[in-house]
Structure formats: structure tokens, C-alpha cells
Design an enzyme around this catalytic site. Structure first.
Site, PDB file in Angstrom:
ATOM      1  N   HIS A 209       0.921  -1.130   0.082  1.00  0.00           N
ATOM      2  CA  HIS A 209       0.004  -0.016   0.117  1.00  0.00           C
ATOM      3  C   HIS A 209       0.754   1.293  -0.047  1.00  0.00           C
ATOM      4  O   HIS A 209       1.850   0.917   0.086  1.00  0.00           O
ATOM      5  CB  HIS A 209      -0.759  -0.049   1.217  1.00  0.00           C
ATOM      6  CG  HIS A 209      -1.979  -1.008   1.331  1.00  0.00           C
ATOM      7  ND1 HIS A 209      -1.882  -2.223   1.451  1.00  0.00           N
ATOM      8  CD2 HIS A 209      -3.347  -0.812   0.923  1.00  0.00           C
ATOM      9  CE1 HIS A 209      -2.939  -2.939   1.496  1.00  0.00           C
ATOM     10  NE2 HIS A 209      -3.868  -2.001   0.983  1.00  0.00           N
ATOM     11  N   LYS A 213       0.052   4.530   4.413  1.00  0.00           N
ATOM     12  CA  LYS A 213      -0.862   3.714   5.380  1.00  0.00           C
ATOM     13  C   LYS A 213      -0.355   3.260   6.695  1.00  0.00           C
ATOM     14  O   LYS A 213       0.934   2.681   6.514  1.00  0.00           O
ATOM     15  CB  LYS A 213      -1.296   2.416   4.371  1.00  0.00           C
ATOM     16  CG  LYS A 213      -2.044   1.486   5.131  1.00  0.00           C
ATOM     17  CD  LYS A 213      -2.792   0.437   4.240  1.00  0.00           C
ATOM     18  CE  LYS A 213      -3.849  -0.556   5.022  1.00  0.00           C
ATOM     19  NZ  LYS A 213      -4.922   0.125   5.431  1.00  0.00           N
TER      20      LYS A 213
HETATM   21  N1  LIG Z   1     -12.706   0.395   3.879  1.00  0.00           N
HETATM   22  C1  LIG Z   1     -11.933   0.437   2.808  1.00  0.00           C
HETATM   23  O1  LIG Z   1     -12.531   0.066   1.558  1.00  0.00           O
HETATM   24  C2  LIG Z   1     -10.946   1.441   2.823  1.00  0.00           C
HETATM   25  C3  LIG Z   1     -10.353   1.704   4.109  1.00  0.00           C
HETATM   26  N2  LIG Z   1      -9.427   2.516   3.985  1.00  0.00           N
HETATM   27  C4  LIG Z   1      -8.770   2.994   5.263  1.00  0.00           C
HETATM   28  O2  LIG Z   1      -9.254   4.470   5.410  1.00  0.00           O
HETATM   29  C5  LIG Z   1      -8.443   5.085   6.575  1.00  0.00           C
HETATM   30  C6  LIG Z   1      -8.058   6.320   5.855  1.00  0.00           C
HETATM   31  O3  LIG Z   1      -7.213   6.145   4.485  1.00  0.00           O
HETATM   32  P1  LIG Z   1      -6.747   7.463   3.905  1.00  0.00           P
HETATM   33  O4  LIG Z   1      -7.594   8.454   3.147  1.00  0.00           O
HETATM   34  O5  LIG Z   1      -5.817   6.736   2.423  1.00  0.00           O
HETATM   35  O6  LIG Z   1      -5.682   7.867   4.799  1.00  0.00           O
HETATM   36  P2  LIG Z   1      -5.251   9.563   4.873  1.00  0.00           P
HETATM   37  O7  LIG Z   1      -3.962   9.558   5.762  1.00  0.00           O
HETATM   38  O8  LIG Z   1      -5.178  10.268   3.678  1.00  0.00           O
HETATM   39  O9  LIG Z   1      -6.345  10.098   5.429  1.00  0.00           O
HETATM   40  C7  LIG Z   1      -6.912  10.219   6.790  1.00  0.00           C
HETATM   41  C8  LIG Z   1      -7.223  11.565   7.559  1.00  0.00           C
HETATM   42  O10 LIG Z   1      -7.509  11.160   8.839  1.00  0.00           O
HETATM   43  C9  LIG Z   1      -7.403  12.412   9.545  1.00  0.00           C
HETATM   44  N3  LIG Z   1      -7.683  11.965  10.829  1.00  0.00           N
HETATM   45  C10 LIG Z   1      -6.726  11.378  11.562  1.00  0.00           C
HETATM   46  N4  LIG Z   1      -7.195  11.255  13.073  1.00  0.00           N
HETATM   47  C11 LIG Z   1      -8.259  11.743  13.103  1.00  0.00           C
HETATM   48  C12 LIG Z   1      -9.331  12.033  14.025  1.00  0.00           C
HETATM   49  N5  LIG Z   1      -9.282  11.491  15.136  1.00  0.00           N
HETATM   50  N6  LIG Z   1     -10.437  12.635  13.399  1.00  0.00           N
HETATM   51  C13 LIG Z   1     -10.800  13.120  12.455  1.00  0.00           C
HETATM   52  N7  LIG Z   1      -9.897  12.996  11.434  1.00  0.00           N
HETATM   53  C14 LIG Z   1      -8.587  12.377  11.607  1.00  0.00           C
HETATM   54  C15 LIG Z   1      -6.274  13.026   9.223  1.00  0.00           C
HETATM   55  O11 LIG Z   1      -6.030  14.231   9.188  1.00  0.00           O
HETATM   56  P3  LIG Z   1      -5.606  15.488  10.081  1.00  0.00           P
HETATM   57  O12 LIG Z   1      -4.030  15.106  10.233  1.00  0.00           O
HETATM   58  O13 LIG Z   1      -6.162  16.606   9.621  1.00  0.00           O
HETATM   59  O14 LIG Z   1      -6.359  14.839  11.553  1.00  0.00           O
HETATM   60  C16 LIG Z   1      -5.868  12.357   7.766  1.00  0.00           C
HETATM   61  O15 LIG Z   1      -6.130  13.390   6.736  1.00  0.00           O
HETATM   62  C17 LIG Z   1      -7.264   3.936   6.676  1.00  0.00           C
HETATM   63  O16 LIG Z   1      -7.450   3.298   7.812  1.00  0.00           O
HETATM   64  C18 LIG Z   1      -7.264   3.159   5.572  1.00  0.00           C
HETATM   65  O17 LIG Z   1      -6.868   1.755   5.929  1.00  0.00           O
HETATM   66  C19 LIG Z   1      -8.681   2.930   2.804  1.00  0.00           C
HETATM   67  C20 LIG Z   1      -9.166   2.758   1.608  1.00  0.00           C
HETATM   68  C21 LIG Z   1     -10.221   1.632   1.388  1.00  0.00           C
HETATM   69  O1  LIG Z   2      -5.357   2.099   3.356  1.00  0.00           O
HETATM   70  C1  LIG Z   2      -5.907   1.714   2.061  1.00  0.00           C
HETATM   71  O2  LIG Z   2      -5.374   2.153   1.129  1.00  0.00           O
HETATM   72  C2  LIG Z   2      -6.500   0.440   2.069  1.00  0.00           C
HETATM   73  N1  LIG Z   2      -6.998  -0.217   3.134  1.00  0.00           N
HETATM   74  C3  LIG Z   2      -7.845  -1.220   3.344  1.00  0.00           C
HETATM   75  C4  LIG Z   2      -7.249  -2.284   3.890  1.00  0.00           C
HETATM   76  O3  LIG Z   2      -6.507  -2.129   5.247  1.00  0.00           O
HETATM   77  O4  LIG Z   2      -7.543  -3.514   3.893  1.00  0.00           O
HETATM   78  C5  LIG Z   2      -8.611  -1.598   1.755  1.00  0.00           C
HETATM   79  C6  LIG Z   2      -7.568  -1.339   0.801  1.00  0.00           C
HETATM   80  O5  LIG Z   2      -6.651  -2.281   0.954  1.00  0.00           O
HETATM   81  C7  LIG Z   2      -7.078  -0.118   0.780  1.00  0.00           C
END
Ligand SMILES: NC(=O)C1=CN([C@@H]2O[C@H](COP(=O)(O)OP(=O)(O)OC[C@H]3O[C@@H](n4cnc5c(N)ncnc54)[C@H](OP(=O)(O)O)[C@@H]3O)[C@@H](O)[C@H]2O)C=CC1
Ligand SMILES: O=C(O)C1=N[C@H](C(=O)O)C[C@H](O)C1
Length: 326
Positions: A209, A213
Site C-alpha cells: 500500500h 498507510k
Molecule cells: N474500507 C475500505 O475499503 C478502505 C479503507 N481505508 C482506510 O481508511 C483510512 C484512511 O485512509 P486514507 O484516506 O488513505 O488516509 P489519509 O491518511 O489520507 O487520511 C486520513 C485522514 O484522517 C484524519 N484524521 C486522523 N485522525 C483523525 C481524527 N481523530 N478525527 C478526524 N480525522 C482524523 C487525518 O487528518 P488530520 O491530520 O487533519 O487529522 C488524515 O487526513 C485508513 O484506515 C485506511 O486503511 C482506505 C481505503 C479503503
Molecule cells: O489504506 C488503504 O489504502 C486500504 N485499506 C484497506 C485495508 O486496510 O484493507 C482496504 C484497501 O486495502 C485499501
């Protein structure tokens, strides 16, 4: 010329390296660019059928932005509020023509309460960080706001307990991409129907990833749980997690334009006497399949809340089974 360093732990031989582009075989890569992100223009072409307010938490991050864009494109009403882990950020994020106001942790409960007063039908979608999964879920449950938890990691048992204890509605899934959800559903089905079928097989797992991540893939953990039910042996400490862009480019074969957003997974099984092997792979470039799936999840949950369905906790397999994924 960039050198290829070995990952901290590798399979022997690494399936990705064995078939990587360095040795001439077709590398497991996305052959074309990811599907274009949904744009505002597509909103009229693909109406959601229902409309309701949606608050996307995590709009300072990549998934938050993608989901907010997909939601507006489907004609949902994006509540112009999102939260950050940082105080006094004094920032807005532009989603189409909507300015989303970002609030820090100290304001979140008051702001979310006001949102619920103004939009009692609101659905929250959470894409924040592993260390905020439980505290955010606690808040949604305390205020009784239904939520989709796309964020992975945290204490998953505690997450389910918070929802159960509060009798809130929630949809929780580490994977929102329709086709990967279908693969996960197939894995759960065979694990249920043929427990022990892979008894004694060794399982090796690689996941790659984007460098940002923070956690181990939640999807990989869910797939591993199925292989374990099937009898395969896996040591979680031997999971190969690749976050180094150089390795991703030269060993895994991730297209350069997707180094910042990809999810490549490989599961390799070997029989005890080494005479049989299996390999399963899913490679996703970009984030559009998760963003679209997250909107499907929000629409599904909204309908369940409106119909006061007695079941309160759902996952994406429920959405897929009801034919509600686009
Ligand atoms: N279920 C699925 O299909 C998928 C799940 N994911 C998951 O989604 C999550 C986010 O991924 P992604 O967008 O790539 O990550 P990013 O790091 O780009 O974004 C996460 C954001 O969360 C914010 N954040 C952190 N802590 C807090 C908090 N306490 N309250 C509010 N905001 C907060 C951060 O901003 P700031 O610094 O401003 O706090 C940051 O910008 C990960 O856990 C990933 O594994 C991702 C893709 C698909
Ligand atoms: O953080 C990501 O990007 C993703 N997170 C999810 C995971 O932890 O499985 C889904 C996908 O892999 C993308």
C-alpha cells in the site's frame, strides 16, 4: 539507476519478484489507469435514487475527499463539516462547489450534535485513522448517529461492542470495493463449507500500500481469518508489508502513477509436502472502487435506518447480497 533492496521479509522465492517485470513475466499490475474519478457531471447520469445528508469524516485525507466527491456526484447532500485530529486548523476543503469546514477534536461533539439537530437523517462515513476508530465510534454511538466505518485498524472487538451496547446502526467493513467484497464473500463461504480443506498448508501473504498507510491491511486480515478456518497455518509476524515506493515500483510492479494510492494483495498457499500450491491475488489502483462502495454502503444503511430494521450491524457482504452495490 535505482537499486532493488530486499523487503524486510520475503517469501522464498517471492512470487512478486519471481514474476516481476525485472524477469520478463507479466507483472501483477494495473494495465490501464484507474477509472476516472466520478465527477459532478456524472451526478445526473447516475442518481442515487434516494437523497439524504451525509457527513464524511476525514476530509483532510485522501479517502475522505474521494467519498465526499462520489457522494455529491450521486446527488447526496454533503454536510459541509468534517473533523481533524488537529486543533485550530482553520481550514476548509473544497468538494465541488461545497466548502467543507474542518473542526478539531475539542469541537467535534458540539458540532456533531448541531449537525444531528439540523439533519436528523444524517449518515456519517468515517475515513480517518486507525487510532481514532474507537473514539470516533464511541462518539457516533453516544449521539446515536448511524455510521459507516471504512477506517481500518483500532480495536475491532471494542468497535463491535460499542455499537451493540448502544443499539446504534453501523456498517463496518475493511473493504468497500465491490469485486474484492465478492472475493471476500467467496472466501467466507468456502471457509464455512469446507473447514480444514487446506489443513497443514502454509500461508504466505504480501500486501503493498501507499507509504502513508499506517496499519496492516484490514482486508488481508479478514482473508487470512478465512484461510485459517480452512486449516492453513499463518504466522502474522511473517506478513510482508511493503510501504517503500522503490520496492513497489521495481518489485511489486505498481504503476508509478499509483504509488500514492494502491492496494496489492497476494496470498500464497503451499501443501505440507510442497507438491501443491495456490495463489490468490487482488490488485487495486486508485481509490474510486472504495469511494463508490462507501456511497453504496451509506445508501444501504440509510434505508435500513428508515425501515427501522431490527438488525443493527452490517458489513459489505450484506450490501452485496441485497444487490445494492453498483
Ligand atoms: N474500507 C475500505 O475499503 C478502505 C479503507 N481505508 C482506510 O481508511 C483510512 C484512511 O485512509 P486514507 O484516506 O488513505 O488516509 P489519509 O491518511 O489520507 O487520511 C486520513 C485522514 O484522517 C484524519 N484524521 C486522523 N485522525 C483523525 C481524527 N481523530 N478525527 C478526524 N480525522 C482524523 C487525518 O487528518 P488530520 O491530520 O487533519 O487529522 C488524515 O487526513 C485508513 O484506515 C485506511 O486503511 C482506505 C481505503 C479503503
Ligand atoms: O489504506 C488503504 O489504502 C486500504 N485499506 C484497506 C485495508 O486496510 O484493507 C482496504 C484497501 O486495502 C485499501
Amino acid at each position: 539507476m535505482l537499486s532493488l533492496r530486499a523487503p524486510p521479509r520475503t517469501l522464498s522465492p517471492s512470487p512478486w519478484r519471481r514474476r516481476g517485470r525485472l524477469d520478463g513475466f507479466a507483472a501483477p499490475r494495473c494495465v490501464s489507469a484507474a477509472p476516472p474519478a466520478t465527477t459532478l457531471e456524472t451526478a445526473t447520469a447516475r442518481p442515487a435514487g434516494v437523497s439524504f445528508p451525509i457527513l464524511v469524516n476525514g476530509c483532510t485525507g485522501k479517502m475522505g475527499v474521494s467519498v465526499a466527491e462520489a457522494a455529491t456526484s450521486r446527488g447526496l447532500h454533503l454536510v459541509p463539516v468534517s473533523f481533524s485530529s488537529r486543533e485550530n486548523l482553520d481550514k476548509t476543503i473544497q468538494i465541488g462547489d461545497i466548502d467543507v469546514e474542518i473542526y478539531g477534536p475539542s469541537a467535534r461533539e458540539d458540532v456533531l450534535s448541531s449537525v444531528i439537530d439540523e439533519f436528523p437523517d444524517v449518515i456519517v462515513v468515517d475515513y480517518t485513522a486507525p487510532n481514532s476508530v474507537n473514539s470516533n465510534a464511541e462518539l457516533y454511538c453516544k449521539l446515536g448517529v448511524p455510521f459507516v466505518m471504512g477506517t481500518t485498524g483500532g480495536d475491532q472487538q471494542l468497535l463491535y461492542k460499542s455499537v451493540q451496547d448502544s443499539n446504534n446502526y453501523a456498517l463496518i467493513s475493511p473493504q468497500m470495493g465491490k469485486q474484492v467484497v465478492a472475493f471476500l464473500a467467496a472466501m467466507e463461504t468456502i471457509a464455512e463449507q469446507f473447514p480444514g480443506a487446506f489443513s497443514g498448508y502454509r500461508l504466505e501473504v504480501l500486501e503493498s500500500h501507499q507509504a502513508g498507510k499506517l496499519d496492516t491491511s484490514g482486508t488481508a486480515k479478514a482473508v487470512i481469518a478465512c484461510f485459517e478456518k480452512l486449516g492453513a497455518v499463518f504466522d502474522m509476524d511473517r506478513m510482508v508489508k511493503i510501504r517503500d515506493p522503490e520496492q513497489q515500483l521495481y518489485m511489486v510492479g505498481v504503476p508509478e502513477e499509483h504509488i500514492e494510492g494502491h492496494a496489492f494483495h497476494l496470498y500464497h498457499l503451499t501443501s505440507p509436502d510442497d507438491s501443491v500450491s495456490f495463489e490468490f491475488q487482488h490488485n487495486v489502483c486508485g481509490r474510486s472502487i472504495y469511494a463508490e462502495g462507501s456511497v453504496d454502503a451509506a445508501v444501504f444503511l440509510y434505508k435500513k435506518v428508515q425501515s427501522m430494521d431490527p438488525k443493527r450491524i452490517y458489513n459489505m457482504i450484506d450490501v452485496l447480497q441485497e444487490g445494492d452495490m453498483r
